[in-house]
Design a protein around this motif. Structure first.
Motif, PDB file in Angstrom:
ATOM      1  N   TYR A  40       0.832  -1.201   0.000  1.00 45.51           N
ATOM      2  CA  TYR A  40       0.000   0.000   0.000  1.00 45.51           C
ATOM      3  C   TYR A  40       0.871   1.257   0.000  1.00 45.51           C
ATOM      4  CZ  TYR A  40      -3.431  -3.496   1.511  1.00 45.51           C
ATOM      5  OH  TYR A  40      -4.217  -4.616   1.595  1.00 45.51           O
ATOM      6  N   ALA A  41       1.970   1.204   0.748  1.00 44.55           N
ATOM      7  CA  ALA A  41       2.881   2.344   0.788  1.00 44.55           C
ATOM      8  C   ALA A  41       3.520   2.585  -0.576  1.00 44.55           C
ATOM      9  CB  ALA A  41       3.961   2.115   1.846  1.00 44.55           C
ATOM     10  N   ASP A  42       3.783   1.509  -1.308  1.00 49.86           N
ATOM     11  CA  ASP A  42       4.366   1.643  -2.642  1.00 49.86           C
ATOM     12  C   ASP A  42       3.378   2.335  -3.583  1.00 49.86           C
ATOM     13  OD1 ASP A  42       6.502   1.355  -4.341  1.00 49.86           O
ATOM     14  OD2 ASP A  42       5.966  -0.670  -4.973  1.00 49.86           O
ATOM     15  N   ILE A  43       2.116   1.993  -3.455  1.00 51.78           N
ATOM     16  CA  ILE A  43       1.085   2.652  -4.268  1.00 51.78           C
ATOM     17  C   ILE A  43       0.990   4.131  -3.892  1.00 51.78           C
ATOM     18  CG2 ILE A  43      -1.396   2.728  -4.767  1.00 51.78           C
ATOM     19  CD1 ILE A  43      -1.377  -0.334  -4.244  1.00 51.78           C
ATOM     20  N   LEU A  44       1.036   4.409  -2.596  1.00 46.96           N
ATOM     21  CA  LEU A  44       0.993   5.795  -2.128  1.00 46.96           C
ATOM     22  C   LEU A  44       2.184   6.580  -2.664  1.00 46.96           C
ATOM     23  CD1 LEU A  44      -0.233   8.027  -0.393  1.00 46.96           C
ATOM     24  CD2 LEU A  44       0.961   7.044   1.590  1.00 46.96           C
ATOM     25  N   THR A  45       3.344   5.943  -2.705  1.00 38.49           N
ATOM     26  CA  THR A  45       4.545   6.576  -3.252  1.00 38.49           C
ATOM     27  C   THR A  45       4.334   7.000  -4.707  1.00 38.49           C
ATOM     28  OG1 THR A  45       6.032   5.352  -1.790  1.00 38.49           O
ATOM     29  CG2 THR A  45       6.971   6.181  -3.831  1.00 38.49           C
ATOM     30  N   THR A  46       3.688   6.129  -5.477  1.00 34.50           N
ATOM     31  CA  THR A  46       3.407   6.455  -6.874  1.00 34.50           C
ATOM     32  C   THR A  46       2.458   7.636  -6.990  1.00 34.50           C
ATOM     33  OG1 THR A  46       3.772   4.156  -7.536  1.00 34.50           O
ATOM     34  CG2 THR A  46       2.493   5.540  -9.038  1.00 34.50           C
ATOM     35  N   PHE A  47       1.436   7.660  -6.155  1.00 34.61           N
ATOM     36  CA  PHE A  47       0.499   8.780  -6.194  1.00 34.61           C
ATOM     37  C   PHE A  47       1.164  10.097  -5.799  1.00 34.61           C
ATOM     38  CE2 PHE A  47      -3.064   5.672  -6.075  1.00 34.61           C
ATOM     39  CZ  PHE A  47      -3.819   6.215  -7.110  1.00 34.61           C
ATOM     40  N   LEU A  48       2.051  10.051  -4.815  1.00 37.32           N
ATOM     41  CA  LEU A  48       2.738  11.277  -4.385  1.00 37.32           C
ATOM     42  C   LEU A  48       3.718  11.764  -5.448  1.00 37.32           C
ATOM     43  CD1 LEU A  48       3.397  10.327  -0.659  1.00 37.32           C
ATOM     44  CD2 LEU A  48       1.725  11.965  -1.518  1.00 37.32           C
ATOM     45  N   LEU A  83      24.259   9.650  -4.942  1.00 40.20           N
ATOM     46  CA  LEU A  83      24.958   9.635  -6.220  1.00 40.20           C
ATOM     47  C   LEU A  83      24.074  10.188  -7.332  1.00 40.20           C
ATOM     48  CD1 LEU A  83      27.428   8.765  -7.917  1.00 40.20           C
ATOM     49  CD2 LEU A  83      26.358   6.522  -8.147  1.00 40.20           C
ATOM     50  N   GLN A  84      22.796   9.805  -7.324  1.00 42.03           N
ATOM     51  CA  GLN A  84      21.886  10.277  -8.365  1.00 42.03           C
ATOM     52  C   GLN A  84      21.138  11.521  -7.897  1.00 42.03           C
ATOM     53  OE1 GLN A  84      21.294   7.736  -6.315  1.00 42.03           O
ATOM     54  NE2 GLN A  84      19.156   7.110  -6.307  1.00 42.03           N
ATOM     55  N   CYS A  85      20.476  12.184  -8.830  1.00 38.42           N
ATOM     56  CA  CYS A  85      19.660  13.357  -8.508  1.00 38.42           C
ATOM     57  C   CYS A  85      18.247  12.892  -8.176  1.00 38.42           C
ATOM     58  CB  CYS A  85      19.679  14.351  -9.661  1.00 38.42           C
ATOM     59  SG  CYS A  85      18.704  15.842  -9.364  1.00 38.42           S
ATOM     60  N   GLY A  86      17.411  12.662  -9.200  1.00 41.70           N
ATOM     61  CA  GLY A  86      16.071  12.160  -8.943  1.00 41.70           C
ATOM     62  C   GLY A  86      16.120  10.816  -8.242  1.00 41.70           C
ATOM     63  N   ARG A  87      15.316  10.679  -7.177  1.00 47.06           N
ATOM     64  CA  ARG A  87      15.362   9.435  -6.391  1.00 47.06           C
ATOM     65  C   ARG A  87      13.976   9.148  -5.837  1.00 47.06           C
ATOM     66  NH1 ARG A  87      16.856   8.367  -1.013  1.00 47.06           N
ATOM     67  NH2 ARG A  87      17.515  10.525  -0.679  1.00 47.06           N
ATOM     68  N   ARG A  88      13.493   7.950  -6.060  1.00 50.97           N
ATOM     69  CA  ARG A  88      12.166   7.563  -5.612  1.00 50.97           C
ATOM     70  C   ARG A  88      12.118   7.468  -4.083  1.00 50.97           C
ATOM     71  NH1 ARG A  88       8.434   3.003  -5.558  1.00 50.97           N
ATOM     72  NH2 ARG A  88       6.530   3.570  -6.683  1.00 50.97           N
ATOM     73  N   VAL A  89      10.918   7.591  -3.537  1.00 53.34           N
ATOM     74  CA  VAL A  89      10.748   7.566  -2.076  1.00 53.34           C
ATOM     75  C   VAL A  89      10.653   6.112  -1.600  1.00 53.34           C
ATOM     76  CG1 VAL A  89       9.454   8.487  -0.131  1.00 53.34           C
ATOM     77  CG2 VAL A  89       9.463   9.720  -2.307  1.00 53.34           C
ATOM     78  N   ASP A  90      11.772   5.429  -1.552  1.00 53.13           N
ATOM     79  CA  ASP A  90      11.777   4.029  -1.118  1.00 53.13           C
ATOM     80  C   ASP A  90      11.596   3.878   0.387  1.00 53.13           C
ATOM     81  OD1 ASP A  90      12.160   2.993  -3.708  1.00 53.13           O
ATOM     82  OD2 ASP A  90      14.310   3.382  -3.594  1.00 53.13           O
ATOM     83  N   ALA A  91      11.935   4.899   1.139  1.00 51.87           N
ATOM     84  CA  ALA A  91      11.852   4.803   2.601  1.00 51.87           C
ATOM     85  C   ALA A  91      10.423   4.667   3.090  1.00 51.87           C
ATOM     86  CB  ALA A  91      12.511   6.023   3.239  1.00 51.87           C
ATOM     87  N   LEU A  92       9.453   5.218   2.359  1.00 48.27           N
ATOM     88  CA  LEU A  92       8.062   5.181   2.822  1.00 48.27           C
ATOM     89  C   LEU A  92       7.550   3.752   2.952  1.00 48.27           C
ATOM     90  CD1 LEU A  92       5.478   6.675   3.578  1.00 48.27           C
ATOM     91  CD2 LEU A  92       4.936   6.860   1.140  1.00 48.27           C
ATOM     92  N   LYS A  93       7.954   2.878   2.018  1.00 53.01           N
ATOM     93  CA  LYS A  93       7.528   1.473   2.075  1.00 53.01           C
ATOM     94  C   LYS A  93       8.012   0.809   3.355  1.00 53.01           C
ATOM     95  CE  LYS A  93       9.685   0.833  -1.795  1.00 53.01           C
ATOM     96  NZ  LYS A  93      10.276   0.273  -3.024  1.00 53.01           N
ATOM     97  N   LEU A  94       9.262   1.072   3.698  1.00 53.82           N
ATOM     98  CA  LEU A  94       9.826   0.502   4.913  1.00 53.82           C
ATOM     99  C   LEU A  94       9.181   1.108   6.148  1.00 53.82           C
ATOM    100  CD1 LEU A  94      11.905  -1.146   6.522  1.00 53.82           C
ATOM    101  CD2 LEU A  94      13.524   0.735   6.175  1.00 53.82           C
ATOM    102  N   TRP A  95       9.063   2.418   6.180  1.00 58.91           N
ATOM    103  CA  TRP A  95       8.570   3.120   7.378  1.00 58.91           C
ATOM    104  C   TRP A  95       7.139   2.707   7.721  1.00 58.91           C
ATOM    105  CZ3 TRP A  95       4.667   6.896   7.971  1.00 58.91           C
ATOM    106  CH2 TRP A  95       4.657   7.540   9.220  1.00 58.91           C
ATOM    107  N   LEU A  96       6.257   2.667   6.716  1.00 58.76           N
ATOM    108  CA  LEU A  96       4.861   2.332   6.996  1.00 58.76           C
ATOM    109  C   LEU A  96       4.722   0.883   7.466  1.00 58.76           C
ATOM    110  CD1 LEU A  96       2.329   4.089   6.891  1.00 58.76           C
ATOM    111  CD2 LEU A  96       1.751   3.003   4.718  1.00 58.76           C
ATOM    112  N   ALA A  97       5.492  -0.018   6.856  1.00 56.06           N
ATOM    113  CA  ALA A  97       5.487  -1.414   7.299  1.00 56.06           C
ATOM    114  C   ALA A  97       6.040  -1.540   8.717  1.00 56.06           C
ATOM    115  CB  ALA A  97       6.310  -2.266   6.333  1.00 56.06           C
ATOM    116  N   TRP A  98       7.079  -0.782   9.007  1.00 59.50           N
ATOM    117  CA  TRP A  98       7.714  -0.805  10.332  1.00 59.50           C
ATOM    118  C   TRP A  98       6.767  -0.233  11.387  1.00 59.50           C
ATOM    119  CZ3 TRP A  98      13.613   0.648  10.315  1.00 59.50           C
ATOM    120  CH2 TRP A  98      14.253   0.033  11.390  1.00 59.50           C
TER     121      TRP A  98
END
Length: 475
Positions: A84-92, A331-346
Motif C-alpha cells: 500500500y505504501a508503494d502505491i501511495l509513493t506512486t500517487f505522491l 549519487l543520483q539526482c532524482g530518487r524515488r521515495v523508497d523509505a516510505l515502504k519501509l517506514w509504513l510497514a515498520w
C-alpha cells in the motif's frame, strides 16, 4: 466510466493478489509470448477493455514472486502494508533530493536511517541514504574507501589507481568487481580470497594475500565482510575481519545486503558481532523483509562523509539555507521515495513484528534443513545461517559428474513445470540446489511437498538415464 474497468482490475489485484492457478510461471519461449501478445506501439489509442486484457496477459506471462514456493531469488513474499505504501509513493510522485518537495518524506527517510544505524552502531553514531540497490550501495562503500585514503581525490582525480587493492571473498557479490572497473581501479585491484566448504572467507588466506600484495608494492585499501552470501547465506567472521582491517589501515565494509535484516531478531543478532566496527554497511530491506523492490540503504559509521563525498554546487536545486536536503548524500539526482515502504510497514508491525518475521523465516528454514538431513539421498552443504538452504541430490551409483548432471536436470525439470521455483549453483566443482525461503509461514506440509517433488524428479531423471544407457548398449 470506461476507465473504471482498469481501476477495478487493479483493485481486484490488491484484494485477491495474482491469480496464477497454482503455477508460478508459464514455460513460454519468447516466440510464444510474442505470438500471444501484441508488443508493438500503435498510432491510435486502444479501449480500456483492451488494456484490462493486456494486464491479464502480463500477469499470465510473469513470475509470481509473491508465492511461498518462489525460492529462486533472494526476495519474495511481500509485506502487505508496504505494498500500500508503494502505491501511495506512486500517487505522491515526488523525489528525495530536497526537503521543499518532500518535507515529511525527508523526515521519514531520516528516521528510517536512524533506526537502521542504531542496530549497528547505537544511537549516537551513523548516517546513511537510500540507494537504487545493493550494488550501488557497495560501490558507494568503495568510493568512501577511496576518499578516506586518497586525499583531495574529489578535486584532482584518481592517480596510481593500479596500486590499490580491495580484498573480498570469492563468494562476495560481483558488484565489487563492477565498482572497481566503473571507478577506474580496474579488475586487477580486486583480490579474491578462498573460502571454506561452507563459503566463509578463510582469514589465514586473507592475511597471506595482504602480505603478498604489500610485498608487490600495492596498498591495501578496503576489506569486505559478507553477512549472508548469495550462495549459501553464511556469514564471514565479521569480528576477525574488523581487526584485520584495523591492523592494515583498511576501510572495512560489511555487505549485509541479504543478511542484515537478521539483526531485527534477538535470536540471530549474535551473528553480527564485529559489524559495529564497520566503516560502512549495505543493507537491502526488499530481500528478507519483503518490502517491494527496491528498498536499499547505504549506511556509514561517521556522519558527514556522504555529504563530503557527493555534494556539488547546484544552486538551482540546493540552497544554503536548507540543511535537510538529502540529495547531497546521493549519487543520483532524482530518487524515488523508497523509505516510505519501509517506514509504513515498520510502523504497522513494530520491532516485534519485524523480529517475528525473521524468527518465522529461520524456523521454516531450519525445518527444511532438518528434513534434508533425514533423507539418505540428499546432502546438505551446511546448517543454514540465514533463510537459504543449499543441498544436492545424490545417487550413490553415480560419479561426481553424473551427480552434477542429475542436480541440473532435476532443477530444470521442476523449473519447466512452473509450480516450484528454486535455483542451482556450482561450488568447488559440485552442483547444488538452492532454496531461498521468503515466506515466514512456510509450513511442514509445503516443505514435504517440495522435497518429495525433488525426490520424484531425481527418480525420473535417474530412470531416464538408465533407459539411455540400455539403448546405447543395444546399439
Amino acid at each position: 466510466m470506461d476507465g473504471d474497468l482498469i481501476q477495478n482490475r487493479i483493485i481486484s489485484l490488491l484484494i485477491n493478489g495474482l491469480e496464477k492457478e497454482g503455477v508460478l510461471r508459464q514455460n513460454n519461449q519468447p516466440e510464444d509470448i510474442i505470438g500471444n501478445l501484441d508488443l508493438s506501439i500503435s498510432n491510435e489509442p486502444i479501449e480500456s477493455a483492451d488494456i484490462v486484457t493486456l494486464i491479464d496477459k502480463i500477469i499470465q506471462n510473469s513470475v509470481n514472486t509473491n508465492d511461498a514456493l518462489f525460492m529462486n531469488q533472494m526476495y519474495g513474499k511481500m509485506n502487505q502494508t508496504s505494498i500500500y505504501a508503494d502505491i501511495l509513493t506512486t500517487f505522491l510522485n515526488t523525489s528525495m533530493y530536497t526537503y521543499e518537495v518532500a518535507p515529511l518524506l525527508t523526515l521519514i527517510e531520516k528516521e528510517c536511517i536512524f533506526n537502521l544505524t542504531q542496530h549497528i552502531w547505537g544511537e549516537s553514531k551513523g548516517d546513511g541514504v537510500f540507494t537504487p540497490g545493493g550494488s550501488i550501495s557497495n560501490m558507494k562503500g568503495l568510493m568512501l574507501a577511496r576518499n578516506s585514503r586518497i586525499k583531495n581525490v574529489k578535486v584532482t582525480g584518481l592517480n596510481n589507481a593500479s596500486n590499490y587493492r580491495v580484498f573480498i571473498s570469492n563468494q562476495a557479490h560481483y558488484s565489487f568487481l563492477k565498482g572497481a572497473v566503473f571507478m577506474g581501479f580496474g579488475s586487477e585491484s580486486i583480490v579474491k580470497i578462498k573460502t571454506n566448504n561452507r563459503g566463509q572467507l578463510l582469514t589465514e588466506n586473507l592475511l597471506e594475500a595482504i602480505e603478498t600484495e604489500k610485498q608487490k608494492g600495492n596498498i591495501p585499501l578496503m576489506l569486505v565482510g559478507v553477512a549472508g552470501t548469495t550462495f549459501s547465506g553464511v556469514f564471514d567472521d565479521l569480528n576477525a575481519l574488523s581487526q584485520i582491517a584495523l591492523d592494515n589501515d583498511m576501510w572495512y565494509h560489511v555487505d549485509a545486503v541479504y543478511g542484515g535484516s537478521l539483526m531485527f531478531s534477538e535470536r540471530e543478532k549474535h551473528k553480527f558481532i564485529g559489524i559495529e566496527n564497520a566503516d560502512s554497511v549495505s543493507w537491502n530491506l526488499h530481500k528478507i523483509m519483503g518490502i517491494p523492490l527496491i528498498c536499499s540503504a547505504f549506511l556509514t559509521k561517521e556522519q558527514g562523509l556522504l555529504n563530503e563525498a557527493f555534494s556539488v554546487d547546484a544552486d538551482y536545486l540546493f540552497h544554503d539555507d536548507d540543511k535537510l536536503d538529502l540529495g547531497q548524500k546521493s549519487l543520483q539526482c532524482g530518487r524515488r521515495v523508497d523509505a516510505l515502504k519501509l517506514w509504513l510497514a515498520w510502523k504497522h508491525d513494530g520491532n516485534a513484528g519485524f523480529a517475528e518475521r525473521i524468527d518465522g523465516l529461520m524456523k521454516s528454514t531450519n525445518l527444511f534443513s532438518e528434513e534434508i538431513k533425514l533423507r539418505n539421498n540428499f546432502e546438505l552443504l551446511c546448517d543454514p545461517e540465514s533463510p537459504i538452504i543449499t543441498f544436492r541430490v545424490l545417487n550413490n551409483s553415480f560419479n561426481e559428474d553424473e551427480n552434477n548432471a542429475l542436480n541440473k536436470a532435476v532443477r530444470n525439470q521442476i523449473f519447466k513445470e512452473g509450480e516450484i521455483l528454486f535455483n542451482f549453483s556450482e561450488y568447488k566443482g559440485r552442483i547444488y540446489l538452492r532454496c531461498v525461503i521468503s515466506d515466514p509461514n512456510l509450513g511442514l506440509d509445503q516443505i514435504y511437498d517440495i522435497i518429495n517433488r525433488i525426490e520424484a524428479a531425481a527418480s525420473e531423471q535417474t530412470l531416464n538415464k538408465a533407459y539411455q544407457k540400455e539403448a546405447e548398449n543395444v546399439q
